[in-house]
Design an enzyme around this catalytic site. Structure first.
Site, mmCIF file in Angstrom:
data_model
loop_
_atom_site.group_PDB
_atom_site.id
_atom_site.type_symbol
_atom_site.label_atom_id
_atom_site.label_comp_id
_atom_site.label_asym_id
_atom_site.label_seq_id
_atom_site.Cartn_x
_atom_site.Cartn_y
_atom_site.Cartn_z
ATOM 1 C CG ASP A 163 -0.418 -0.001 2.513
ATOM 2 O OD1 ASP A 163 0.821 -0.096 2.616
ATOM 3 O OD2 ASP A 163 -1.177 0.105 3.502
ATOM 4 C CB SER A 164 4.573 1.728 -0.214
ATOM 5 O OG SER A 164 4.760 0.584 -1.024
ATOM 6 C CE LYS A 180 3.380 -5.833 3.738
ATOM 7 N NZ LYS A 180 2.879 -4.660 4.481
ATOM 8 C CD GLU A 218 0.677 -1.288 7.901
ATOM 9 O OE1 GLU A 218 0.337 -0.522 8.822
ATOM 10 O OE2 GLU A 218 1.133 -0.879 6.814
ATOM 11 C CD GLU A 254 7.691 0.055 7.368
ATOM 12 O OE1 GLU A 254 6.769 -0.687 6.998
ATOM 13 O OE2 GLU A 254 7.889 1.186 6.872
HETATM 14 O O1 KIV Z 1 3.567 -1.009 1.611
HETATM 15 C C1 KIV Z 1 4.681 -1.529 1.445
HETATM 16 O O2 KIV Z 1 5.299 -1.407 0.392
HETATM 17 C C2 KIV Z 1 5.227 -2.315 2.548
HETATM 18 C C3 KIV Z 1 6.631 -2.782 2.488
HETATM 19 C C4 KIV Z 1 7.656 -1.896 2.051
HETATM 20 C C5 KIV Z 1 7.018 -3.662 3.592
HETATM 21 O O3 KIV Z 1 4.536 -2.589 3.475
#
Ligand code: KIV
Length: 263
Positions: free
Chosen positions: A44-45, A111, A113, A180
């Site tokens: 989500d980056s 994934k 969080e 992280e």
């Molecule tokens: O959102 C993301 O890209 C991430 C990673 C860099 C671990 O969570």
């Protein structure tokens, strides 16, 4: 077929150090596929490096589905994992539905969080047979409450909370945990204590693997590079040079597009 959980744990046991990068669109997915990465993450980056937001807190499930589907069209060999964005785990039922949508878009796992506070949601996803990767330490989806991106786990009480979260996620059956901005001694301690591999980002060199945002590694987001990244190349500079050369060539008349017309 060997599950992600088994294959990632086997990699950890054999001392294989996992390498991973992010992708947000078809060309990057296709370029990264088959280069030996252990997984590709649609993170989500993308809210920051693709959509230009200040952080990841406005990324939606629609954004994640759209970008996951685009990357999936270019990836055939590498496990593709997609982030559950903010609020996607608000209830266990919602979490299952959201995970299903990301798998439908082409991911093989999601994934999530958070630690024990989201464990019921993670357990629900796992109980439906969908693999989950955890994410502990600095949680970008909570950056506003936390007031910035800071190293976690330097103080004993906070370190203990993160360690307990890691043990709980491992016991629940996540196949890996991203750490992280976790203080490197704590990252080592967690890596030794759990069976799933830890994937570090800004958490020192001694996790079981490492992940980076591809734009940081390739110098494609020159406006901000985290201090722990050493870019391998500066693609933003190369783009600037190529475009300046093109513009100058057009102005001077030396840049001549091919006039041959296709039949
Ligand atoms: O959102 C993301 O890209 C991430 C990673 C860099 C671990 O969570």
């Amino acid at each position: 077929m060997i599950s992600l959980l088994e294959s990632f744990k086997t990699k950890k046991k054999s001392g294989h150090r996992l390498a991973s990068l992010t992708a947000y669109d078809y060309p990057m997915g296709r370029l990264l596929d088959g280069l030996g990465l252990d997984f590709i993450l649609v993170g989500d980056s993308l809210g920051m490096v693709i959509l230009g937001h200040a952080d990841t807190t406005s990324v939606t499930m629609d954004d994640m589905q759209y970008h996951t589907a685009a990357v999936a069209r270019g990836v055939s060999q590498t496990p593709l994992i997609a982030d559950l964005p903010i609020h996607a785990l608000d209830t266990p039922e919602l979490a299952v539905e959201n995970a299903r949508q990301l798998l439908r878009a082409g991911a093989v796992a999601v994934k999530a969080e958070g630690g024990r506070e989201v464990l019921p949601a993670i357990q629900s996803i796992l109980s439906e047979g969908m693999p989950v990767m955890g994410h502990l330490g600095m949680l970008p989806q909570r950056v506003r409450e936390e007031g910035g991106y800071r190293m976690k786990g330097k103080l004993p009480a906070q370190a203990e909370e993160i360690r307990l979260d890691a043990l709980a996620l491992d016991a629940a059956g996540v196949f890996a945990i991203v750490l992280e901005l976790v203080s490197p001694p704590l990252a080592i301690q967690i890596s030794k204590a759990i069976s799933a591999p830890t994937i570090g980002i800004g958490s020192g060199p001694d996790c079981d693997g490492q992940i980076l945002v591809t734009h940081d590694l390739l110098g494609l987001f020159p406006w901000f590079t985290p201090g722990f990244v050493k870019p391998k190349v500066q693609l933003a500079d190369q783009i600037e040079n190529a475009v300046s050369e093109f513009v100058a060539g057009i102005r001077e008349g030396s840049e001549k597009p091919d006039s041959e017309i296709l039949p």
